[in-house]
Design an enzyme around this catalytic site. Sequence first.
Site, short mmCIF file in Angstrom:
data_model
loop_
_atom_site.label_atom_id
_atom_site.label_comp_id
_atom_site.label_asym_id
_atom_site.label_seq_id
_atom_site.Cartn_x
_atom_site.Cartn_y
_atom_site.Cartn_z
N CYS A 39 0.84 -1.20 0.00
CA CYS A 39 0.00 0.00 0.00
C CYS A 39 0.88 1.25 0.00
O CYS A 39 1.97 1.26 0.56
CB CYS A 39 -0.91 -0.01 1.22
SG CYS A 39 -2.06 1.39 1.29
N ASP A 50 0.41 3.79 1.68
CA ASP A 50 0.35 4.42 3.01
C ASP A 50 1.75 4.71 3.54
O ASP A 50 2.60 3.82 3.59
CB ASP A 50 -0.40 3.49 3.97
CG ASP A 50 -0.82 4.19 5.25
OD1 ASP A 50 0.07 4.72 5.95
OD2 ASP A 50 -2.03 4.19 5.57
#
Length: 233
Positions: free
Chosen positions: A42, A44
């Site tokens: 991800c 993130d």
Amino acid sequence: MKVLKHLFDNNQSWSESVRDRDPEFFQRLSRQQAPRYLWIGCSDSRVPANEIVGLMPGELFVHRNVANVVVHSDLNCLSVIHYAVNVLGVEHIIVCGHYGCGGVEAAISGSRQGMIDNWLRHIQDTELKHRETLAPLSEQARIDSMCELNVIEQVVHVCQTSIVQEAWADDKKLSIHSWIYGLKDGLLRDLGMCVNGSEEMQQAYGEALERVFQPRDTTPHEAVCQHVAPAEA
């Protein structure tokens, strides 16, 4: 602040600290890239791929996008997989999601986010596929389960790519792994779907789904991280 001087200062300090430990590190790295692992994770910022597995630059090939999704029409992701498998010769592809994934939460909440809604539609398809089994769960357990299910479904997608299928047909040593990262404790968990060939995928998928839907409390399932150590043959 136009040039973000503090980031350049951080970079200089980092470079010096690496060279203090290993004066030839960057010279060796500039001559060859030879990772054994491809990480699909991800975007993130709280999930720094190299750091959480303790690997240095050059040891992990990385592709990241919102919610670690693998789509068969995504030429960016497919190009990364192709290069990793056929040029770099990686032996392990790790799909790693994380609990508390904003992309997953946005997808299952149904809230409108703008253009990214089109990307999150892939996660909504996974939620729809498992909606009946997810329905009895508490809100937190449902979110945690969806973060896990998203990883497992993306492993299936990786296995189904023509790149991986051809690699297995050519008897290349290639394993696809399903991992998830805990933001609250910094630990990786193995979701139990490790596929080494086409004939293993369906059984591994079924067993991984069973693990996801085992009874749980409000905390994510605990599992032993079974990643392959960098020095392992």
